[in-house]
Design a protein around this motif. Structure first.
Motif, PDB file in Angstrom:
ATOM      1  N   ILE A   1       9.819   3.810  -8.283  1.00  0.00           N
ATOM      2  CA  ILE A   1      10.160   5.218  -8.486  1.00  0.00           C
ATOM      3  C   ILE A   1      10.025   6.005  -7.184  1.00  0.00           C
ATOM      4  O   ILE A   1      10.917   6.777  -6.806  1.00  0.00           O
ATOM      5  CB  ILE A   1       9.274   5.834  -9.585  1.00  0.00           C
ATOM      6  N   TRP A   2       8.918   5.800  -6.481  1.00  0.00           N
ATOM      7  CA  TRP A   2       8.730   6.491  -5.215  1.00  0.00           C
ATOM      8  C   TRP A   2       9.755   6.037  -4.186  1.00  0.00           C
ATOM      9  O   TRP A   2      10.212   6.836  -3.351  1.00  0.00           O
ATOM     10  CB  TRP A   2       7.306   6.281  -4.700  1.00  0.00           C
ATOM     11  N   GLY A   3      10.128   4.771  -4.220  1.00  0.00           N
ATOM     12  CA  GLY A   3      11.152   4.283  -3.301  1.00  0.00           C
ATOM     13  C   GLY A   3      12.479   4.981  -3.506  1.00  0.00           C
ATOM     14  O   GLY A   3      13.149   5.387  -2.547  1.00  0.00           O
ATOM     15  N   VAL A   4      12.885   5.149  -4.769  1.00  0.00           N
ATOM     16  CA  VAL A   4      14.139   5.835  -5.080  1.00  0.00           C
ATOM     17  C   VAL A   4      14.087   7.293  -4.630  1.00  0.00           C
ATOM     18  O   VAL A   4      14.997   7.793  -3.952  1.00  0.00           O
ATOM     19  CB  VAL A   4      14.439   5.766  -6.595  1.00  0.00           C
TER      20      VAL A   4
ATOM     21  N   GLY B   1       9.978  -6.985  -1.024  1.00  0.00           N
ATOM     22  CA  GLY B   1      10.476  -7.596  -2.246  1.00  0.00           C
ATOM     23  C   GLY B   1      11.841  -7.099  -2.665  1.00  0.00           C
ATOM     24  O   GLY B   1      12.306  -6.036  -2.251  1.00  0.00           O
ATOM     25  N   LEU B   2      12.481  -7.878  -3.507  1.00  0.00           N
ATOM     26  CA  LEU B   2      13.845  -7.604  -3.920  1.00  0.00           C
ATOM     27  C   LEU B   2      13.961  -6.331  -4.747  1.00  0.00           C
ATOM     28  O   LEU B   2      14.904  -5.555  -4.593  1.00  0.00           O
ATOM     29  CB  LEU B   2      14.373  -8.803  -4.721  1.00  0.00           C
ATOM     30  N   ALA B   3      13.003  -6.098  -5.635  1.00  0.00           N
ATOM     31  CA  ALA B   3      13.068  -4.919  -6.501  1.00  0.00           C
ATOM     32  C   ALA B   3      13.003  -3.639  -5.676  1.00  0.00           C
ATOM     33  O   ALA B   3      13.723  -2.670  -5.961  1.00  0.00           O
ATOM     34  CB  ALA B   3      11.924  -4.950  -7.520  1.00  0.00           C
ATOM     35  N   PHE B   4      12.169  -3.617  -4.657  1.00  0.00           N
ATOM     36  CA  PHE B   4      12.067  -2.427  -3.810  1.00  0.00           C
ATOM     37  C   PHE B   4      13.347  -2.232  -3.006  1.00  0.00           C
ATOM     38  O   PHE B   4      13.794  -1.100  -2.800  1.00  0.00           O
ATOM     39  CB  PHE B   4      10.863  -2.535  -2.874  1.00  0.00           C
ATOM     40  N   ASP B   5      13.963  -3.325  -2.548  1.00  0.00           N
ATOM     41  CA  ASP B   5      15.249  -3.230  -1.847  1.00  0.00           C
ATOM     42  C   ASP B   5      16.304  -2.573  -2.741  1.00  0.00           C
ATOM     43  O   ASP B   5      17.082  -1.736  -2.291  1.00  0.00           O
ATOM     44  CB  ASP B   5      15.726  -4.627  -1.420  1.00  0.00           C
ATOM     45  N   VAL B   6      16.351  -2.985  -4.002  1.00  0.00           N
ATOM     46  CA  VAL B   6      17.294  -2.384  -4.952  1.00  0.00           C
ATOM     47  C   VAL B   6      16.990  -0.900  -5.118  1.00  0.00           C
ATOM     48  O   VAL B   6      17.900  -0.055  -5.131  1.00  0.00           O
ATOM     49  CB  VAL B   6      17.220  -3.099  -6.318  1.00  0.00           C
ATOM     50  N   ALA B   7      15.716  -0.555  -5.212  1.00  0.00           N
ATOM     51  CA  ALA B   7      15.316   0.842  -5.434  1.00  0.00           C
ATOM     52  C   ALA B   7      15.779   1.747  -4.301  1.00  0.00           C
ATOM     53  O   ALA B   7      16.347   2.817  -4.541  1.00  0.00           O
ATOM     54  CB  ALA B   7      13.798   0.925  -5.592  1.00  0.00           C
TER      55      ALA B   7
ATOM     56  N   LEU C   1       0.843  -1.187   0.000  1.00  0.00           N
ATOM     57  CA  LEU C   1       0.000   0.000   0.000  1.00  0.00           C
ATOM     58  C   LEU C   1       0.883   1.243   0.000  1.00  0.00           C
ATOM     59  O   LEU C   1       2.075   1.179   0.300  1.00  0.00           O
ATOM     60  CB  LEU C   1      -0.913  -0.015   1.218  1.00  0.00           C
ATOM     61  N   TRP C   2       0.273   2.398  -0.286  1.00  0.00           N
ATOM     62  CA  TRP C   2       1.082   3.615  -0.439  1.00  0.00           C
ATOM     63  C   TRP C   2       1.844   3.967   0.830  1.00  0.00           C
ATOM     64  O   TRP C   2       2.987   4.418   0.763  1.00  0.00           O
ATOM     65  CB  TRP C   2       0.196   4.777  -0.885  1.00  0.00           C
ATOM     66  N   TYR C   3       1.219   3.739   1.989  1.00  0.00           N
ATOM     67  CA  TYR C   3       1.920   4.117   3.216  1.00  0.00           C
ATOM     68  C   TYR C   3       3.037   3.129   3.550  1.00  0.00           C
ATOM     69  O   TYR C   3       3.977   3.476   4.254  1.00  0.00           O
ATOM     70  CB  TYR C   3       0.941   4.273   4.389  1.00  0.00           C
ATOM     71  N   HIS C   4       2.952   1.871   3.046  1.00  0.00           N
ATOM     72  CA  HIS C   4       4.080   0.950   3.169  1.00  0.00           C
ATOM     73  C   HIS C   4       5.283   1.507   2.406  1.00  0.00           C
ATOM     74  O   HIS C   4       6.416   1.510   2.907  1.00  0.00           O
ATOM     75  CB  HIS C   4       3.726  -0.426   2.591  1.00  0.00           C
ATOM     76  N   ILE C   5       5.023   1.966   1.186  1.00  0.00           N
ATOM     77  CA  ILE C   5       6.093   2.492   0.334  1.00  0.00           C
ATOM     78  C   ILE C   5       6.754   3.702   0.988  1.00  0.00           C
ATOM     79  O   ILE C   5       7.981   3.785   1.088  1.00  0.00           O
ATOM     80  CB  ILE C   5       5.523   2.881  -1.049  1.00  0.00           C
ATOM     81  N   VAL C   6       5.924   4.649   1.440  1.00  0.00           N
ATOM     82  CA  VAL C   6       6.445   5.873   2.048  1.00  0.00           C
ATOM     83  C   VAL C   6       7.252   5.546   3.296  1.00  0.00           C
ATOM     84  O   VAL C   6       8.390   6.025   3.472  1.00  0.00           O
ATOM     85  CB  VAL C   6       5.298   6.846   2.386  1.00  0.00           C
TER      86      VAL C   6
ATOM     87  N   VAL D   1       7.312  -6.632 -10.859  1.00  0.00           N
ATOM     88  CA  VAL D   1       7.821  -5.348 -10.387  1.00  0.00           C
ATOM     89  C   VAL D   1       6.741  -4.280 -10.516  1.00  0.00           C
ATOM     90  O   VAL D   1       6.121  -4.115 -11.565  1.00  0.00           O
ATOM     91  CB  VAL D   1       9.067  -4.930 -11.185  1.00  0.00           C
ATOM     92  N   ASP D   2       6.507  -3.560  -9.423  1.00  0.00           N
ATOM     93  CA  ASP D   2       5.588  -2.429  -9.415  1.00  0.00           C
ATOM     94  C   ASP D   2       6.432  -1.174  -9.597  1.00  0.00           C
ATOM     95  O   ASP D   2       7.017  -0.663  -8.643  1.00  0.00           O
ATOM     96  CB  ASP D   2       4.827  -2.407  -8.089  1.00  0.00           C
ATOM     97  N   TRP D   3       6.477  -0.639 -10.820  1.00  0.00           N
ATOM     98  CA  TRP D   3       7.368   0.474 -11.118  1.00  0.00           C
ATOM     99  C   TRP D   3       6.950   1.753 -10.394  1.00  0.00           C
ATOM    100  O   TRP D   3       7.782   2.612 -10.113  1.00  0.00           O
ATOM    101  CB  TRP D   3       7.438   0.698 -12.627  1.00  0.00           C
ATOM    102  N   HIS D   4       5.690   1.889 -10.090  1.00  0.00           N
ATOM    103  CA  HIS D   4       5.243   3.046  -9.303  1.00  0.00           C
ATOM    104  C   HIS D   4       5.912   3.018  -7.926  1.00  0.00           C
ATOM    105  O   HIS D   4       6.434   4.037  -7.443  1.00  0.00           O
ATOM    106  CB  HIS D   4       3.719   3.009  -9.164  1.00  0.00           C
ATOM    107  N   SER D   5       5.934   1.859  -7.304  1.00  0.00           N
ATOM    108  CA  SER D   5       6.588   1.713  -5.997  1.00  0.00           C
ATOM    109  C   SER D   5       8.088   1.946  -6.098  1.00  0.00           C
ATOM    110  O   SER D   5       8.699   2.560  -5.216  1.00  0.00           O
ATOM    111  CB  SER D   5       6.329   0.308  -5.432  1.00  0.00           C
TER     112      SER D   5
END
Length: 269
Positions: free
Chosen positions: A222-225, A40-46, A2-7, A216-220
């Motif tokens: 980009i915001w992660g980076v 997830g791994l992709a978010f860790d990389v981001a 969810l968005w607040y997880h990402i933030v 991969v959720d690219w929205h997540s």
């Protein structure tokens, strides 16, 4: 997520990567304590990319002159303080890279528990305060020599244990070796560049070798980076600005409180 997880996770990575309180512990805990989905791994990389952007942006002048003089030294130019610092960063990075390559899977399988995080959070927090409180600290970053660099490098390898804190343990080692708070922090931040590159590259290879790209959720991403980069840059600036005034005691207190909370959660679970 969810968005607040990402933030939350992006901000936590950005803030804790460079504070001596362990970013790996804070990224592990949400999924273990409040049952959030694994990022997830992709978010860790981001978020690793975000923190790398932050530290390189903040120290871009240092990085430029270190790379310039180090490259010139390879071609026979006279050694300078910057070229030596480049060699020190490389040498101090080697122990962590070797230990990571040899024991990463073992550590992932055996040390990612709340109890391990709690004890390492408390233990290395106390060591950080002891090094800051009871040892003479007058050396600046130009006084780095091979023995000190090797000690700091070996200490950095311990950060593979969740809860240790890479920045915390390298600053602890530097303080034990007699370096000022500013010198310890700056060398720790410079050391983070090759380590983040190495960790991010390893995670990227894992990502590319599996089926992770299909989900991969690219929205997540980009915001992660973006969020991790902004929070990390602000964190570095404020930490260096306030460190000489506040010292490491507040971080030890935080680590003791966090470790005690985690041990209580283990006991009641």
């Amino acid at each position: 997520m969810l968005w607040y997880h990402i933030v939350f996770l992006a901000l936590i990575q950005g803030l804790t990567e460079f504070l001596p309180i362990s970013s790996s512990a804070h990224l592990i805990l949400p999924s273990q304590i409040v049952s959030w989905p694994d990022q997830g791994l992709a978010f860790d990389v981001a978020v690793h990319v975000g923190t790398l952007i932050a530290v390189v942006s903040y120290f871009w002048r240092d990085v430029y002159f270190i790379l310039k003089d180090w490259s010139a030294s390879l071609l026979g130019a006279r050694a300078t303080s910057n070229s030596r610092l480049g060699w020190w960063v490389i040498l101090a990075t080697i122990p962590a890279v070797l230990v990571g390559l040899c024991f990463n899977h073992f550590i992932e399988a055996n040390f990612r528990s709340i109890e391990v995080i709690a004890y390492s959070t408390i233990g290395f927090g106390v060591l950080l305060w002891v090094s800051d409180r009871f040892f003479a600290h007058a050396k600046d970053i130009q006084q780095l020599r091979l023995p000190s660099v090797l000690v700091i490098g070996v200490a950095q390898a311990l950060a593979l244990i969740p809860g240790t804190s890479r920045s915390g343990v390298t600053m602890t080692a530097a303080r034990f070796m007699g370096f000022s708070r500013d010198a310890a922090a700056r060398f720790s931040f410079l050391l983070s560049i090759p380590i983040i590159v190495a960790a991010g590259s390893l995670k990227s290879l894992e990502l590319l070798s599996g089926q992770h790209l299909l989900v991969v959720d690219w929205h997540s991403i980009i915001w992660g980076v973006v969020l991790s980069a902004l929070s990390a840059y602000l964190c570095i600036h404020l930490f260096l600005k306030w460190l000489s005034q506040i010292g490491f005691l507040p971080f030890m207190i935080y680590r003791l409180a966090l470790g005690a909370l985690l041990l209580w959660l283990v006991k009641v679970s």
